[in-house]
Scaffold this motif. Structure first.
Motif, PDB file in Angstrom:
ATOM      1  N   UNK A 129     -10.683 -13.867   0.995  1.00 46.69           N
ATOM      2  CA  UNK A 129     -11.429 -14.457   2.106  1.00 46.69           C
ATOM      3  C   UNK A 129     -10.902 -15.848   2.437  1.00 46.69           C
ATOM      4  N   UNK A 130     -10.621 -16.064   3.719  1.00 50.23           N
ATOM      5  CA  UNK A 130     -10.192 -17.376   4.193  1.00 50.23           C
ATOM      6  C   UNK A 130     -11.217 -17.954   5.154  1.00 50.23           C
ATOM      7  N   UNK A 131     -11.434 -19.241   5.079  1.00 54.41           N
ATOM      8  CA  UNK A 131     -12.346 -19.934   5.990  1.00 54.41           C
ATOM      9  C   UNK A 131     -11.553 -21.012   6.726  1.00 54.41           C
ATOM     10  N   UNK A 132     -11.574 -20.972   8.046  1.00 53.06           N
ATOM     11  CA  UNK A 132     -10.939 -22.023   8.841  1.00 53.06           C
ATOM     12  C   UNK A 132     -12.043 -22.955   9.333  1.00 53.06           C
ATOM     13  N   UNK A 133     -12.018 -24.166   8.815  1.00 53.83           N
ATOM     14  CA  UNK A 133     -13.063 -25.144   9.135  1.00 53.83           C
ATOM     15  C   UNK A 133     -13.849 -25.504   7.894  1.00 53.83           C
ATOM     16  N   UNK A 134     -13.786 -26.766   7.489  1.00 56.22           N
ATOM     17  CA  UNK A 134     -14.475 -27.201   6.279  1.00 56.22           C
ATOM     18  C   UNK A 134     -15.628 -28.125   6.572  1.00 56.22           C
ATOM     19  N   UNK A 135     -16.232 -27.987   7.766  1.00 57.64           N
ATOM     20  CA  UNK A 135     -17.394 -28.798   8.106  1.00 57.64           C
ATOM     21  C   UNK A 135     -18.652 -28.276   7.443  1.00 57.64           C
ATOM     22  N   UNK A 136     -19.804 -28.559   8.046  1.00 58.45           N
ATOM     23  CA  UNK A 136     -21.077 -28.206   7.418  1.00 58.45           C
ATOM     24  C   UNK A 136     -21.192 -26.702   7.195  1.00 58.45           C
ATOM     25  N   UNK A 137     -20.888 -25.888   8.228  1.00 58.31           N
ATOM     26  CA  UNK A 137     -21.011 -24.439   8.078  1.00 58.31           C
ATOM     27  C   UNK A 137     -19.976 -23.883   7.123  1.00 58.31           C
ATOM     28  N   UNK A 138     -18.716 -24.297   7.273  1.00 55.57           N
ATOM     29  CA  UNK A 138     -17.661 -23.777   6.405  1.00 55.57           C
ATOM     30  C   UNK A 138     -17.919 -24.068   4.938  1.00 55.57           C
ATOM     31  N   UNK A 139     -18.395 -25.276   4.651  1.00 54.12           N
ATOM     32  CA  UNK A 139     -18.680 -25.673   3.269  1.00 54.12           C
ATOM     33  C   UNK A 139     -19.863 -24.871   2.708  1.00 54.12           C
TER      34      UNK A 139
END
Length: 375
Positions: free
Chosen positions: A80-90
């Motif tokens: 699994x990859x997540x693009x975006x480490x802001x509030x939702x991504x974290x």
């Protein structure tokens, strides 16, 4: 623990002028939307975690029975990859690690500020800024970026996307048709949420999201068919999950009869107590639940499902749309599966009998587009 819990003067609401307090419900709605998003992403990953494990076991079994086993059988664990480490991504990363659970080395995050994700890096999650590298590695990509960032991100990753990679978008302002064009990709899921005018804040304020999803009231409010909490999910997303599962099996060239057997085993494995008395009345997936009768009639026995355009599935009427809308028993079983995958009973008085483990849990014909298979 919330260190500010009993310090009224330091609470967010304390600094809001009286005339603006009518807007405080937006804070609860925002939290509700994040909880819904994390819940549905977790449910999706749980299903595909088990599906890919089963495909791996099936491949090994076929290999051993044929006597020509290749020792280099690919690992089908979910990456699994997540693009975006802001509030939702974290928040999403933390929930997936705790509730799926995805091993830390099977989760990676690409963000412009990887140094802000120190807690995740300490538990073994790789955090960096290289979107195309992430996409080449992952089976599933969660888009948790701002709408203004998405066009450039799509330009970066579109040439690196494998056909089978599932893109799961939480960027609400970008419709799925636009996303399909930006990515030149058809394997896309995009949940759509509708907020009711009579919003009820049941989402809590102090609990971590993973903890909140163990609360039966909150968890049941996130169910695909539940209007509780004032936030509803477009049910077409649930249809998209099943067609995405079919696509995953098609990449392994599984015969459609084997695919249906596998889906019944994995996704209809949780039953109500009274199902034990009359199991014949329980729903079972059939070929015509997913493709038209005409297409099913002409589909050879030893062939795979066609490749489905998930964007069309989520925008158009399909055989599964019609089947799901008419079959209340299937709706009940899928709702039961959803709740039990989080370890929560659907209704306290009902007992569940599980026949599986949902919480761990010749040549193909020419591939038509979705309309020829589902019209």
């Amino acid at each position: 623990m919330d260190m500010l819990k009993d310090l009224e003067s330091l609470q967010f609401e304390y600094g809001v002028p009286e005339e603006n307090r009518t807007w405080l419900y937006l804070q609860g709605r925002s939290r509700g939307l994040i909880i819904e998003a994390c819940a549905h992403a977790t449910f999706f990953c749980k299903l595909f975690y088990v599906l890919r494990q089963s495909l791996d076991e099936n491949q090994i079994s076929m290999c051993l029975s044929s006597g020509s086993c290749d020792l280099a059988i690919p690992d089908e664990s979910l990456k699994v990859g997540i693009i975006g480490g802001g509030h939702l991504g974290k928040q999403l990363a933390q929930v997936l690690l705790q509730l799926v659970p995805i091993p830390a080395d099977s989760l990676r995050i690409s963000t412009r500020r990887p140094e802000t994700l120190d807690e995740l890096q300490k538990v073994g999650v790789q955090c960096f800024y290289h979107n195309s590298f992430l996409v080449k590695w992952a089976n599933v990509i969660f888009l948790c970026c701002l709408p203004s960032q998405l066009p450039n991100i799509c330009l970066e990753i579109q040439s690196s996307l494998e056909k089978a990679c599932i893109v799961f978008s939480f960027t609400a302002a970008i419709p799925i048709t636009r996303l399909k064009l930006l990515l030149n990709h058809t394997n896309i899921l995009r949940p759509q949420y509708q907020c009711a005018g009579d919003f009820v804040n049941i989402w809590g304020t102090n609990k971590e999201i993973a903890t909140a999803l163990q609360d039966p009231v909150i968890l049941r409010a996130t169910c695909p068919y539940s209007p509780a909490g004032g936030i509803t999910l477009n049910i077409k997303w649930l249809e998209g999950i099943f067609y995405a599962a079919l696509n995953t099996c098609t990449t392994k060239s599984m015969y459609h009869s084997s695919v249906l057997e596998l889906l019944n085993q994995l996704f209809l494995s949780v039953h109500f107590k009274d199902c034990g008395e009359d199991r014949a009345s329980c729903p079972k997936f059939q070929l015509t639940d997913f493709v038209s009768k005409v297409y099913a009639k002409n589909l050879p026995q030893k062939s795979s499902f066609p490749w489905f355009d998930l964007t069309s599935v989520q925008l158009k009427e399909t055989p599964f749309s019609q089947h799901l809308s008419k079959n209340t028993a299937l709706q009940d079983h899928l709702t039961l599966l959803y709740c039990s995958s989080f370890g929560v009973s659907l209704i306290r008085e009902l007992q569940v009998v599980s026949t599986g483990s949902p919480s761990q849990e010749e040549k193909r014909p020419q591939e038509p587009d979705v309309s020829s298979a589902t019209d």
